[in-house]
Design a protein around this motif. Structure first.
Motif, PDB file in Angstrom:
ATOM      1  N   THR A   1     -13.319 -45.703  59.067  1.00 37.06           N
ATOM      2  CA  THR A   1     -14.067 -46.310  60.171  1.00 37.06           C
ATOM      3  C   THR A   1     -15.325 -45.523  60.507  1.00 37.06           C
ATOM      4  O   THR A   1     -16.310 -46.084  60.962  1.00 37.06           O
ATOM      5  CB  THR A   1     -13.217 -46.402  61.449  1.00 37.06           C
ATOM      6  OG1 THR A   1     -12.861 -45.080  61.862  1.00 37.06           O
ATOM      7  CG2 THR A   1     -11.983 -47.240  61.246  1.00 37.06           C
ATOM      8  N   HIS A   2     -15.271 -44.204  60.333  1.00 36.96           N
ATOM      9  CA  HIS A   2     -16.387 -43.319  60.684  1.00 36.96           C
ATOM     10  C   HIS A   2     -16.467 -42.177  59.679  1.00 36.96           C
ATOM     11  O   HIS A   2     -15.450 -41.769  59.113  1.00 36.96           O
ATOM     12  CB  HIS A   2     -16.201 -42.717  62.077  1.00 36.96           C
ATOM     13  CG  HIS A   2     -16.249 -43.717  63.169  1.00 36.96           C
ATOM     14  ND1 HIS A   2     -15.170 -44.522  63.479  1.00 36.96           N
ATOM     15  CD2 HIS A   2     -17.233 -44.052  64.035  1.00 36.96           C
ATOM     16  CE1 HIS A   2     -15.502 -45.314  64.481  1.00 36.96           C
ATOM     17  NE2 HIS A   2     -16.742 -45.047  64.841  1.00 36.96           N
TER      18      HIS A   2
ATOM     19  N   GLY B   1     -15.411 -49.879  61.460  1.00 38.78           N
ATOM     20  CA  GLY B   1     -15.506 -49.128  62.708  1.00 38.78           C
ATOM     21  C   GLY B   1     -16.439 -49.759  63.723  1.00 38.78           C
ATOM     22  O   GLY B   1     -16.285 -49.562  64.927  1.00 38.78           O
TER      23      GLY B   1
ATOM     24  N   LYS C   1      -7.489 -43.643  65.105  1.00 38.04           N
ATOM     25  CA  LYS C   1      -8.323 -43.053  64.059  1.00 38.04           C
ATOM     26  C   LYS C   1      -7.647 -41.753  63.625  1.00 38.04           C
ATOM     27  O   LYS C   1      -7.367 -40.901  64.447  1.00 38.04           O
ATOM     28  CB  LYS C   1      -9.730 -42.740  64.572  1.00 38.04           C
ATOM     29  CG  LYS C   1     -10.532 -43.945  64.952  1.00 38.04           C
ATOM     30  CD  LYS C   1     -11.962 -43.599  65.319  1.00 38.04           C
ATOM     31  CE  LYS C   1     -12.132 -42.545  66.347  1.00 38.04           C
ATOM     32  NZ  LYS C   1     -11.881 -42.890  67.728  1.00 38.04           N
TER      33      LYS C   1
ATOM     34  N   LYS D   1      -8.105 -38.353  61.563  1.00 37.45           N
ATOM     35  CA  LYS D   1      -9.208 -37.521  61.089  1.00 37.45           C
ATOM     36  C   LYS D   1      -8.802 -36.758  59.828  1.00 37.45           C
ATOM     37  O   LYS D   1      -7.737 -36.150  59.767  1.00 37.45           O
ATOM     38  CB  LYS D   1      -9.598 -36.520  62.181  1.00 37.45           C
ATOM     39  CG  LYS D   1     -10.791 -35.653  61.827  1.00 37.45           C
ATOM     40  CD  LYS D   1     -11.127 -34.748  63.011  1.00 37.45           C
ATOM     41  CE  LYS D   1     -12.352 -33.916  62.766  1.00 37.45           C
ATOM     42  NZ  LYS D   1     -12.663 -33.094  63.948  1.00 37.45           N
TER      43      LYS D   1
ATOM     44  N   TRP E   1     -12.740 -40.535  59.284  1.00 37.63           N
ATOM     45  CA  TRP E   1     -11.662 -41.086  60.086  1.00 37.63           C
ATOM     46  C   TRP E   1     -11.213 -42.402  59.477  1.00 37.63           C
ATOM     47  O   TRP E   1     -12.039 -43.249  59.131  1.00 37.63           O
ATOM     48  CB  TRP E   1     -12.115 -41.346  61.520  1.00 37.63           C
ATOM     49  CG  TRP E   1     -12.255 -40.107  62.329  1.00 37.63           C
ATOM     50  CD1 TRP E   1     -11.320 -39.548  63.157  1.00 37.63           C
ATOM     51  CD2 TRP E   1     -13.388 -39.248  62.406  1.00 37.63           C
ATOM     52  NE1 TRP E   1     -11.799 -38.407  63.730  1.00 37.63           N
ATOM     53  CE2 TRP E   1     -13.074 -38.193  63.289  1.00 37.63           C
ATOM     54  CE3 TRP E   1     -14.644 -39.246  61.804  1.00 37.63           C
ATOM     55  CZ2 TRP E   1     -13.954 -37.182  63.591  1.00 37.63           C
ATOM     56  CZ3 TRP E   1     -15.537 -38.236  62.095  1.00 37.63           C
ATOM     57  CH2 TRP E   1     -15.186 -37.217  62.986  1.00 37.63           C
ATOM     58  N   ASN E   2      -9.904 -42.565  59.337  1.00 39.45           N
ATOM     59  CA  ASN E   2      -9.316 -43.807  58.840  1.00 39.45           C
ATOM     60  C   ASN E   2      -8.628 -44.545  59.980  1.00 39.45           C
ATOM     61  O   ASN E   2      -8.095 -43.920  60.899  1.00 39.45           O
ATOM     62  CB  ASN E   2      -8.282 -43.525  57.751  1.00 39.45           C
ATOM     63  CG  ASN E   2      -8.911 -43.250  56.403  1.00 39.45           C
ATOM     64  OD1 ASN E   2     -10.118 -43.222  56.266  1.00 39.45           O
ATOM     65  ND2 ASN E   2      -8.093 -43.042  55.411  1.00 39.45           N
ATOM     66  N   LEU E   3      -8.596 -45.860  59.893  1.00 39.70           N
ATOM     67  CA  LEU E   3      -7.906 -46.697  60.868  1.00 39.70           C
ATOM     68  C   LEU E   3      -6.465 -46.888  60.421  1.00 39.70           C
ATOM     69  O   LEU E   3      -6.207 -47.384  59.324  1.00 39.70           O
ATOM     70  CB  LEU E   3      -8.596 -48.061  60.971  1.00 39.70           C
ATOM     71  CG  LEU E   3      -7.961 -49.051  61.935  1.00 39.70           C
ATOM     72  CD1 LEU E   3      -8.142 -48.571  63.379  1.00 39.70           C
ATOM     73  CD2 LEU E   3      -8.550 -50.429  61.745  1.00 39.70           C
TER      74      LEU E   3
ATOM     75  N   LEU F   1      -8.596 -49.752  69.521  1.00 39.09           N
ATOM     76  CA  LEU F   1      -8.545 -48.287  69.548  1.00 39.09           C
ATOM     77  C   LEU F   1      -8.814 -47.804  70.965  1.00 39.09           C
ATOM     78  O   LEU F   1      -9.448 -48.506  71.748  1.00 39.09           O
ATOM     79  CB  LEU F   1      -9.672 -47.689  68.694  1.00 39.09           C
ATOM     80  CG  LEU F   1      -9.625 -47.814  67.208  1.00 39.09           C
ATOM     81  CD1 LEU F   1     -10.947 -47.346  66.617  1.00 39.09           C
ATOM     82  CD2 LEU F   1      -8.486 -46.995  66.649  1.00 39.09           C
TER      83      LEU F   1
END
Length: 110
Positions: A42-43, A56, A69, A71, A85-87, A101
């Motif tokens: 996402t980021h 994201g 998220k 990290k 960062w993964n969802l 989120l």
């Protein structure tokens, strides 16, 4: 050696964009999704630069979210390289339900 065909998909196949009751556009489940599903990045953060992916960019805030998220820190032997960062879902999500989120990167203007 098998040839690789790269494909860009802004959202995982189980997700779609739709009109949100929370704010404008949101991310919704096209099918039932079990808790613990990892939808990917996402980021991404390089030094002080934070980049949102398409995934994201459309996730809305909730004080009672169904995703988080996670990290991941990437380093070589000596140096920090970047954060990602993964969802990940931490609740079962029903077909048609919006993925949400608890925002930690942005201030809410309400």
């Amino acid at each position: 050696l098998k040839e690789i065909t790269p494909m860009y998909k802004p959202l995982p196949k189980e997700l779609r964009l739709g009109f949100s009751d929370i704010h404008d556009i949101g991310v919704f489940a096209k099918e039932s999704i079990p808790h613990g599903t990892n939808f990917g990045m996402t980021h991404l953060q390089f030094k002080k630069t934070l980049i949102r992916t398409p995934l994201g960019g459309f996730l809305n805030h909730s004080d009672d979210p169904n995703c988080e998220k996670v990290k991941l820190k990437f380093t070589d032997d000596k140096n920090f390289l970047f954060n990602k960062w993964n969802l990940v879902t931490f609740k079962n999500i029903k077909e048609g339900e919006e993925l949400t989120l608890k925002y930690t990167f942005y201030k809410l203007n309400v």
